[in-house]
Design a protein around this motif. Sequence first.
Motif, short mmCIF file in Angstrom:
data_model
loop_
_atom_site.label_atom_id
_atom_site.label_comp_id
_atom_site.label_asym_id
_atom_site.label_seq_id
_atom_site.Cartn_x
_atom_site.Cartn_y
_atom_site.Cartn_z
N ASP A 9 7.36 -43.30 -32.71
CA ASP A 9 7.46 -44.68 -32.23
C ASP A 9 6.21 -45.07 -31.43
N GLN B 24 17.65 -37.79 -18.04
CA GLN B 24 16.97 -39.00 -18.50
C GLN B 24 15.69 -39.14 -17.69
N LEU C 3 19.75 -36.01 -26.84
CA LEU C 3 18.72 -35.03 -27.18
C LEU C 3 19.25 -33.61 -27.08
N ASN D 225 16.99 -43.86 -30.40
CA ASN D 225 16.21 -43.75 -29.17
C ASN D 225 14.86 -44.42 -29.34
P1 ADP Z 1 20.23 -41.25 -23.73
O1 ADP Z 1 19.25 -41.95 -24.60
O2 ADP Z 1 21.64 -41.43 -24.17
O3 ADP Z 1 20.01 -41.46 -22.29
P2 ADP Z 1 19.02 -38.87 -24.81
O4 ADP Z 1 19.32 -37.45 -24.56
O5 ADP Z 1 19.02 -39.34 -26.21
O6 ADP Z 1 20.03 -39.69 -23.92
O7 ADP Z 1 17.63 -39.17 -24.19
C1 ADP Z 1 17.36 -38.71 -22.88
C2 ADP Z 1 16.25 -39.48 -22.27
O8 ADP Z 1 15.03 -39.19 -22.94
C3 ADP Z 1 16.39 -40.98 -22.37
O9 ADP Z 1 17.21 -41.49 -21.35
C4 ADP Z 1 14.95 -41.42 -22.21
O10 ADP Z 1 14.61 -41.42 -20.85
C5 ADP Z 1 14.17 -40.31 -22.90
N1 ADP Z 1 13.83 -40.65 -24.29
C6 ADP Z 1 14.43 -40.23 -25.41
N2 ADP Z 1 13.81 -40.70 -26.50
C7 ADP Z 1 12.79 -41.42 -26.09
C8 ADP Z 1 11.75 -42.17 -26.75
N3 ADP Z 1 11.66 -42.25 -28.08
N4 ADP Z 1 10.85 -42.80 -25.97
C9 ADP Z 1 10.91 -42.73 -24.63
N5 ADP Z 1 11.85 -42.04 -23.94
C10 ADP Z 1 12.77 -41.40 -24.65
#
Ligand code: ADP
Length: 880
Positions: free
Chosen positions: A377, A396, A412, A345
């Motif tokens: 990050d 998301q 997540l 991510n």
């Molecule tokens: P996916 O990435 O498969 O959509 P996740 O549950 O891993 O699902 O993440 C959910 C949402 O959280 C992502 O769609 C994004 O909007 C946000 N997100 C996760 N990690 C980050 C990050 N490191 N920086 C910015 N946004 C993030």
Amino acid sequence: MLKNKTINGALGQHFDHLNLDFLVDNPKIIFMESTPSQIQELRSTLGKMEIALGAVDSAIVWTNAEGLIQWCNKSFDRLVGKLHIMILGKELPPLLPLHYDDILVPADKYPVALAMEKKGKISECYECYLSEKVSILEVTSTYVEIELNEPKEISIVITINDITEQQRAQILLQQSKAELEKRVNLRTQELVELNERLNQQNYELQIAKQTAEDSNKAKSSFLATMSHEIRTPMNAVIGMTGLLIETNLDAQQRDFADTIHNSGEHLLNLINEILDFSKLEAHEMQLEILDFDIESSIEEIADILAKPAHSKGIEIATFFHPNTPKYLQGDISRLRQILLNLTNNAIKFTEQGEVIIEVSLESELENSVVLRFAVIDTGIGIPESSQSKLFQPFIQVDASTTRQYGGTGLGLAICKQLVELMGGEIHLESEEGKGSTFWFTVPFQKQINKSHKNHSLGIEHLQGLKVLVVDDSITNCNILYHQLKSWGMVVDVLIQSTDVIPCLLRAIEMGQPYQVALLDMQMPDLDGEQLGIQIKSSKILKDVHLTMLTSLDQSGAARRMLEIGFADYLCKPVRKARLLNSLVDTIAGTPDEQTIIKENLKTKEIRPASKLRILLAEDSPINQKVAVNQLHSLGFKVDVVANGQEALDLLEKVPYDIILMDCQMPIFDGYNASRQIRDREAAPNYKFPKLIIIAMTANAMQEDRDRCLDSGMDDFLSKPVRKEDLARKLDYWNQILSEKGDVNFVPNIEILLPKSYTSEVDDILNDSEVEIDWQYLDEMCSGNNEFKQELLQAYSISMPEHVEALEIAISTKEYINIEHEAHFIKGSSSAIGITGVAKLASLLEENGKNKKMPENTPIFLKKISKDIEQIKNLAQEIGT
Ligand code: ADP
């Protein structure tokens, strides 16, 4: 009133003593002649009695034998509502008409008549209608004989008690009792009904629960089947495109193949996420406790993700805080899954800058620790309003259909559930436009008997050396600073590459020159390569050892750096152990060109052909092709069988190290074959070392895994098998086998020869030349002839002593010593590729074990001695 009461009380007491029963008990009372005073006293007593009897509630009547009333008390007067005078001498029935069941009691059934008839006492209750009022009377008639006169006088004494109120109270009582009973019955009935309803509901709930469990089971088995069904073709898609990409393709074909491969990988990730999520939701995810080294696991994750990060121009680094215990126990696969997800991510949502995986110690007890993992990050960040929802499934930040980044929104949610399952917590800190930090804690047990200090070879060479780190990323500088410091080096850091030369020069001027400089390749103004050229072309600075760190793995760069004068060229993220080795090599002796190229080949993950003996049991020809090609491209040799039975037949003859076992195969499946293998191994006369069985199956559920382990398998690879996963598994087992001193480093040697190999022994005996695996020996000595000579000399000097000991043991038939000495000779010979001697020694060892001494034993011994003699000569020849 009070006065009356007192009188009543006193009379009452008196009256108690005058129980009329005495008349029944002594019906013949004889009155004696009396004096006037006695008569007076008697009169007085009678008067008192009259008063007393008048005061009692009971009505008392005395009749003669004819039923005419002789005496009655006041209560009777009141009862019948007549004057006393009008009562005396009258018959009782007209005065007191008694009814029984609403019928007037006739004269012959009247209590007086009945007592006369019975000559005793009669007691009965009647209704009595007097002054339009119905009363219930308890009438007791007593027959009395008075022998005062002659003839004796017969009397009937009648006492009458009005029990109407009493009866009414009793009736009321009975009624209320009946009412109460009715209510109790009603309530009981209600309770019974409620109970029945509850039972019914219980029953329905049980049915519903059973149905839910059944449907859950059905869901799990559906998931398992689907997972199997989807993974099997995916295995072919990903595997075959992976292989296709490695062939010669034109640009368009490569593009097509890449697209199929990437889409396949993406689809597989999706399936895995959905599967994991369903398992977590159904509480079916189980943790596995294994020993692991957390520092190298973290470095591995950074390695895996370095390519996607670098292709976006992002730096990726790991920072393992000093004093954090490394050797832990826990579910490393799940931890890896969480970190891969978060780091993926981080890379996905970062366009420039860096991604850091940081591990630090949160708290520590004697046997356990809590570690804190942070994935940091410098990406797009997350608005505060969305932060709290992100750990929920399918959420998301940008859920619009036009969003820039793909994903399911499950990652997540899975991370959170996994972290909590492991006993930790996960949190998020983020600022829009600046970046995010996902951090979590997890408790682990420490590995017992494992020192938590770093035991790195060669650190002593680095103590006190001065090193300059040059990198425009402060984070990288920070990480390197701590790593180098922990090895005792004196570290300075520069983030401006233009400052480097003045800094190096000043240090020389001050008499404290830097011995080493670590230069980053990509830096603004002056990049690492140009800086290296300047340093190496300066007469004063050229002796500074330079190491290049780069996140661009350009082809030909390694050779170019070497030509410039760099001592080493390392791809980021640099593993700590790798950096240490490189520095030690650089300081302890400048490596030759070949070593550098070799090292760089290592970083590009091209492995030397392994000596592991691998058998693949797989029925699907496509999967066979995929696995064989993957293994070949990883440098492994492999034999293939199509079912468990064929595998068992072959294993009787050839001592494989590892079998990759498909689970579902015709004739004899992988589970049964594994069980049979373990049974064979348990037999006392089993000859081969324990086989490592790695299941390869498209069933990825925990139960499948358990089933594999229960049937005696050692490990598990889920299909579609990725080349990297296969490589990692084989590396792991390769290491375990080598640590155990098992066969994988013994090339082309049958440790214990099956019968079919005896012809080979004959060849050895007949061959006058000593049999040596030169390729193996060369590889082991890295082409260093001096070392090779040293080895062979040492061998030829030390062996005769053991051959002699073996000879003595054979002549005295000391089987334990035979086994021991032969084993030693076998091990030492095979360790350096002297295969002929190893094979003969192996047979002798086997004979010792079986307490047998065949005829050809002296021939074996002679051949061994002859071979050792030849090796002595060979060693001398190599030196000349
Ligand atoms: P996916 O990435 O498969 O959509 P996740 O549950 O891993 O699902 O993440 C959910 C949402 O959280 C992502 O769609 C994004 O909007 C946000 N997100 C996760 N990690 C980050 C990050 N490191 N920086 C910015 N946004 C993030």
